[in-house]
Enzyme design. Structure first.
Site, PDB file in Angstrom:
ATOM      1  N   GLN A 295       0.386  -1.238  -0.290  1.00 28.49           N
ATOM      2  CA  GLN A 295       0.312  -0.171  -0.401  1.00 28.49           C
ATOM      3  C   GLN A 295       0.814   0.677  -0.271  1.00 28.49           C
ATOM      4  OE1 GLN A 295      -2.860  -1.779   3.130  1.00 28.49           O
ATOM      5  NE2 GLN A 295      -4.135  -0.372   2.387  1.00 28.49           N
TER       6      GLN A 295
ATOM      7  N   HIS B  69       0.160  -9.594   5.046  1.00 26.35           N
ATOM      8  CA  HIS B  69      -0.966  -8.310   4.709  1.00 26.35           C
ATOM      9  C   HIS B  69      -0.583  -8.506   3.005  1.00 26.35           C
ATOM     10  CE1 HIS B  69      -2.309  -4.509   6.560  1.00 26.35           C
ATOM     11  NE2 HIS B  69      -3.314  -4.639   5.543  1.00 26.35           N
TER      12      HIS B  69
ATOM     13  N   ASN C 222      -2.727 -10.349   8.440  1.00 22.67           N
ATOM     14  CA  ASN C 222      -3.039  -9.338   8.448  1.00 22.67           C
ATOM     15  C   ASN C 222      -4.467  -9.840   8.542  1.00 22.67           C
ATOM     16  OD1 ASN C 222      -3.953  -6.580   9.160  1.00 22.67           O
ATOM     17  ND2 ASN C 222      -4.794  -6.631   7.178  1.00 22.67           N
ATOM     18  N   GLU C 223      -5.801  -9.832   9.227  1.00 25.79           N
ATOM     19  CA  GLU C 223      -7.558  -9.482   9.109  1.00 25.79           C
ATOM     20  C   GLU C 223      -7.185 -11.372   8.154  1.00 25.79           C
ATOM     21  OE1 GLU C 223      -8.588  -6.505   7.627  1.00 25.79           O
ATOM     22  OE2 GLU C 223      -8.227  -5.331   9.042  1.00 25.79           O
TER      23      GLU C 223
HETATM   24  C1  BGC Z   1      -5.796  -3.449   5.975  1.00 24.95           C
HETATM   25  C2  BGC Z   1      -5.652  -2.078   5.182  1.00 24.95           C
HETATM   26  C3  BGC Z   1      -6.706  -0.952   5.208  1.00 24.95           C
HETATM   27  C4  BGC Z   1      -7.806  -0.502   5.610  1.00 24.95           C
HETATM   28  C5  BGC Z   1      -8.333   0.479   4.847  1.00 24.95           C
HETATM   29  C6  BGC Z   1      -7.528  -2.886   7.148  1.00 24.95           C
HETATM   30  O1  BGC Z   1      -8.604  -3.646   6.584  1.00 24.95           O
HETATM   31  O2  BGC Z   1      -6.046  -4.029   6.677  1.00 24.95           O
HETATM   32  O3  BGC Z   1      -4.984  -2.524   4.365  1.00 24.95           O
HETATM   33  O4  BGC Z   1      -5.751  -0.020   4.420  1.00 24.95           O
HETATM   34  O5  BGC Z   1      -8.308  -2.039   6.532  1.00 24.95           O
HETATM   35  O6  BGC Z   1      -9.606  -0.006   4.724  1.00 24.95           O
END
Ligand code: BGC
Length: 393
Positions: A24, A115, A159-160
């Site tokens: 990003q 990520h 991540n998530e």
């Molecule tokens: C993610 C980020 C994303 C952010 C805003 C999160 O769920 O980890 O990568 O930019 O949300 O949308």
């Protein structure tokens, strides 16, 4: 904001920081699956992004100047391992310099290993659908632990996992653009295994490492009192918030919480369950903000798992920058309330340090404490970033 609103009672040593993710902000991540689909025209082009790859020094200096002492970044797997089994020494050196620069700027270093972007060689072999992906991720984790572990303070494996699976395998918005519930469920379980394998691989090399994953939890409440609305809340909590964390119970030294969403749930016989938020402030992306939600979420997490908590992301898309300072202060207020009541919250990362490539939304949403002019790459600290120095700890 009035001084009374920025007088926040946070414990000594509480970490205040910001987060980012390699694809990003770095720019030029040519060896991953996102880049591939960007060239195919299926996703917005990330291009040079914020050119953080070359400007990290400047970004960390600004983070320090704003008053931050924690930074979460991610290491781009496709840079370290651009070809299956071949590790790029120059990129390893690059990340060592990045991590040393963070330290030199007084930033505690939190590092994410996955990520959302996959090396292209792995994506071409099915990505996480390939059962060997777990072993490959574990090998990558081991390499990072060996080569860079002494420069990492806090680890995030994935991540998530649930948002990744949803976006990529159910909504079909992210690569590999699938819309299949069974595949999504399969990927969630694969990522649970990947997290455990990565956790073990790091611990084998660094027994003291502090490792967690970043989990996006939603704060749910019942739109109006009533057994069905409440049932909707209980079931949503379990599926969205606890299912994965329950399965990695003994594989986390802390919990990373990403908090963005508040959903009030209503049940109607004709329509099933619906999100029915009361009117209130919304971000540029239409996300309803609800600072108090983070208080309830950390209370629940602590009660259930008894582990320290870091807020690994919390942020707002707000191009006019008229909501951001209050947003941050109110979330920190809510956290401080939970801490006073005994919850072990140790740090907070705002998303994001700079404006970013917002995945399938491209460069539209503006989350940054620092505005980026994506033409000239000039940085400008947004006025809201002053909040960190105004907060009286
Ligand atoms: C993610 C980020 C994303 C952010 C805003 C999160 O769920 O980890 O990568 O930019 O949300 O949308």
């Amino acid at each position: 904001m009035a001084a009374s609103e920025t007088k926040i009672n946070l414990p000594q040593g509480f970490l205040l920081g910001a987060a980012s993710a390699a694809h990003q902000v770095e720019g030029g991540n040519t060896h991953n699956n996102w880049w591939f689909y960007e060239q195919e025209g299926r996703l917005p082009q990330s291009g040079q992004a914020a050119d953080h790859y070359h400007r990290y020094e400047e970004d960390f200096r600004l983070a320090h100047d704003i008053g931050l002492n924690l930074m979460r970044i991610s290491i781009e797997w496709s840079r370290i391992e651009p070809i299956e089994g071949q590790f790029d020494q120059a990129e390893i050196r690059h990340y060592r310099l990045v991590l040393q620069s963070m330290k030199a700027h007084g930033l505690t270093r939190m590092v994410t290993l996955f990520h959302w972007t996959l090396p292209l060689w792995l994506a071409e072999q099915g990505g996480w659908e390939n059962s060997r992906a777990v072993e490959w991720f574990s090998r990558f984790s081991q390499l990072v632990a060996k080569e860079l572990g002494s420069e990492i303070d806090l680890w995030i494996t994935i991540n998530e996992p649930e948002v990744y699976s949803l976006m990529s395998y159910s909504y079909g918005l992210h690569p590999p653009f699938q819309k299949s519930l069974p595949r999504m469920i399969k990927i969630i379980h694969r990522l649970i295994r990947a997290h455990k394998a990565s956790y073990q691989a790091i611990k084998n090399i660094l027994p003291q490492a502090q490792i967690g994953l970043a989990k996006n939890n939603v704060y749910y409440d019942a739109y109006t009192k009533g057994a069905f609305n409440q049932l909707a809340v209980t079931i949503s909590n379990y599926i969205t918030n606890f299912y994965i964390l329950d399965r990695v119970k003994n594989y986390k030294d802390f919990i990373g919480l990403n908090y963005y969403f508040y959903h009030s749930l209503q049940f109607r016989l004709t329509k099933g369950w619906q999100v029915k938020n009361q009117a209130g402030p919304k971000s540029d992306m239409g996300w309803r903000t609800y600072p108090q939600g983070v208080y309830y979420l950390v209370k629940d997490l602590y009660r259930r798992y008894g582990r320290p908590i870091y807020i690994t992301e919390n942020g707002i898309a707000n191009a006019h920058d008229d909501m951001r300072a209050r947003f941050i202060a109110e979330h920190l207020q809510a956290l401080s309330q939970a801490i006073v009541e005994g919850v072990d919250v140790r740090g907070y990362c705002y998303w994001s340090l700079t404006d970013t490539y917002e995945w399938h939304d491209g460069y539209g949403p503006k989350f940054g404490l620092i505005e980026i002019n994506f033409e000239t790459l000039e940085r400008r600290v947004r006025p809201s970033a002053k909040i960190f120095k105004e907060i009286i700890l």
